[in-house]
Scaffold this motif. Structure first.
Motif: not given
Length: 133
Positions: A35-36, A62-63, A72-73, A94-97
Protein backbone atom coordinates in the motif's frame (compact mmCIF):
# COMPACT_ATOMS: atom_id res chain seq x y z
CA UNK A 1 -0.33 -0.77 12.40
CA UNK A 2 -1.64 -2.64 9.32
CA UNK A 3 0.72 -4.34 6.89
CA UNK A 4 1.85 -1.84 4.25
CA UNK A 5 4.34 -3.99 2.33
CA UNK A 6 5.16 -7.68 2.33
CA UNK A 7 8.51 -8.28 4.03
CA UNK A 8 9.70 -10.38 1.08
CA UNK A 9 9.38 -7.53 -1.44
CA UNK A 10 12.53 -5.69 -2.53
CA UNK A 11 13.82 -3.60 -5.41
CA UNK A 12 16.80 -4.50 -7.59
CA UNK A 13 18.14 -4.00 -11.13
CA UNK A 14 15.60 -5.33 -13.63
CA UNK A 15 16.09 -7.08 -16.97
CA UNK A 16 13.10 -5.00 -18.11
CA UNK A 17 15.16 -1.84 -17.59
CA UNK A 18 16.28 0.28 -14.66
CA UNK A 19 15.04 -1.00 -11.33
CA UNK A 20 12.11 -3.28 -10.60
CA UNK A 21 10.25 -4.82 -7.67
CA UNK A 22 10.81 -8.49 -6.84
CA UNK A 23 9.78 -10.98 -4.19
CA UNK A 24 12.08 -13.27 -2.19
CA UNK A 25 9.15 -15.48 -1.11
CA UNK A 26 6.04 -16.80 -2.87
CA UNK A 27 3.05 -14.45 -2.96
CA UNK A 28 -0.42 -16.03 -3.25
CA UNK A 29 -3.02 -14.75 -5.71
CA UNK A 30 -5.09 -11.94 -4.20
CA UNK A 31 -2.50 -10.99 -1.58
CA UNK A 32 -1.81 -7.36 -0.84
CA UNK A 33 1.76 -6.68 -1.95
CA UNK A 34 2.06 -3.03 -0.96
CA UNK A 35 0.00 0.00 0.00
CA UNK A 36 1.79 3.10 -1.27
CA UNK A 37 0.98 6.63 -0.17
CA UNK A 38 1.01 9.13 -3.03
CA UNK A 39 1.80 12.82 -3.27
CA UNK A 40 -1.08 14.39 -5.21
CA UNK A 41 -0.55 17.52 -7.31
CA UNK A 42 -2.73 19.55 -9.68
CA UNK A 43 -2.60 18.48 -13.32
CA UNK A 44 -0.98 21.83 -14.17
CA UNK A 45 2.19 20.51 -12.49
CA UNK A 46 2.60 17.87 -15.24
CA UNK A 47 4.42 20.37 -17.45
CA UNK A 48 7.06 20.68 -14.73
CA UNK A 49 7.25 16.94 -13.99
CA UNK A 50 7.66 16.23 -17.70
CA UNK A 51 10.87 18.29 -17.66
CA UNK A 52 12.42 16.29 -14.81
CA UNK A 53 13.56 12.77 -14.01
CA UNK A 54 10.08 12.13 -12.60
CA UNK A 55 8.66 12.00 -16.15
CA UNK A 56 8.43 8.18 -16.17
CA UNK A 57 7.38 7.83 -12.54
CA UNK A 58 4.13 9.72 -11.98
CA UNK A 59 0.53 8.54 -12.28
CA UNK A 60 -2.45 10.44 -13.63
CA UNK A 61 -4.78 10.77 -10.66
CA UNK A 62 -8.45 11.33 -9.86
CA UNK A 63 -11.72 10.03 -11.31
CA UNK A 64 -11.22 12.19 -14.42
CA UNK A 65 -7.37 12.21 -14.44
CA UNK A 66 -7.65 15.80 -13.24
CA UNK A 67 -4.56 15.49 -11.03
CA UNK A 68 -1.23 13.71 -10.99
CA UNK A 69 0.56 11.79 -8.26
CA UNK A 70 3.97 10.43 -7.37
CA UNK A 71 3.89 7.14 -5.48
CA UNK A 72 6.10 6.61 -2.46
CA UNK A 73 7.38 3.26 -1.28
CA UNK A 74 8.14 1.05 -4.27
CA UNK A 75 5.02 2.29 -6.10
CA UNK A 76 6.83 4.02 -8.95
CA UNK A 77 9.34 1.17 -9.43
CA UNK A 78 6.97 -1.61 -10.55
CA UNK A 79 7.70 -2.28 -14.22
CA UNK A 80 5.14 -2.60 -17.01
CA UNK A 81 3.96 -5.82 -18.62
CA UNK A 82 1.06 -6.69 -20.91
CA UNK A 83 1.00 -10.00 -19.00
CA UNK A 84 1.25 -8.64 -15.44
CA UNK A 85 1.28 -10.75 -12.30
CA UNK A 86 -0.03 -7.87 -10.17
CA UNK A 87 -2.32 -4.86 -10.45
CA UNK A 88 -2.76 -1.54 -8.74
CA UNK A 89 -5.92 0.15 -7.55
CA UNK A 90 -5.97 3.85 -6.73
CA UNK A 91 -7.74 5.07 -3.59
CA UNK A 92 -8.40 8.69 -4.47
CA UNK A 93 -9.89 9.57 -1.07
CA UNK A 94 -7.08 7.91 0.90
CA UNK A 95 -4.30 9.03 -1.50
CA UNK A 96 -2.85 5.54 -1.85
CA UNK A 97 -2.15 2.89 -4.48
CA UNK A 98 -2.93 -0.70 -3.52
CA UNK A 99 -0.82 -3.33 -5.29
CA UNK A 100 -2.23 -6.88 -5.26
CA UNK A 101 -1.23 -10.21 -6.82
CA UNK A 102 -3.29 -11.24 -9.86
CA UNK A 103 -1.93 -14.78 -9.63
CA UNK A 104 0.51 -16.78 -7.55
CA UNK A 105 3.96 -15.19 -7.84
CA UNK A 106 7.01 -17.40 -7.30
CA UNK A 107 10.00 -16.39 -5.18
CA UNK A 108 12.65 -14.56 -7.22
CA UNK A 109 10.09 -13.21 -9.70
CA UNK A 110 9.77 -9.59 -10.74
CA UNK A 111 6.38 -8.12 -9.87
CA UNK A 112 4.87 -6.32 -12.87
CA UNK A 113 1.72 -4.31 -13.56
CA UNK A 114 0.02 -3.01 -16.68
CA UNK A 115 0.64 0.74 -16.76
CA UNK A 116 -2.72 1.25 -18.46
CA UNK A 117 -4.36 0.45 -15.11
CA UNK A 118 -6.37 -2.51 -16.43
CA UNK A 119 -4.39 -5.78 -16.51
CA UNK A 120 -6.04 -6.73 -19.82
CA UNK A 121 -5.62 -3.35 -21.58
CA UNK A 122 -3.18 -3.85 -24.45
CA UNK A 123 -3.18 -0.22 -25.61
CA UNK A 124 0.35 0.96 -26.34
CA UNK A 125 1.99 2.75 -23.41
CA UNK A 126 3.92 5.99 -23.97
CA UNK A 127 7.44 4.62 -23.70
CA UNK A 128 6.80 1.74 -26.11
CA UNK A 129 5.57 3.88 -29.00
CA UNK A 130 7.05 2.45 -32.18
CA UNK A 131 8.75 -0.53 -30.45
CA UNK A 132 8.02 -4.21 -30.87
CA UNK A 133 6.42 -5.81 -27.85
Amino acid sequence: MPLQRLESVFYAPSPLGGRGVFTAAPIPEGAIIEICPVIVMPREHLKYLDETGLYDYYFLWGEEDEECAVALGYGSLYNHSYEPNAMYLPDFMGSTLLFTALKDIEAGTEITVNYNGDPEDDEEVWFMAGRDR
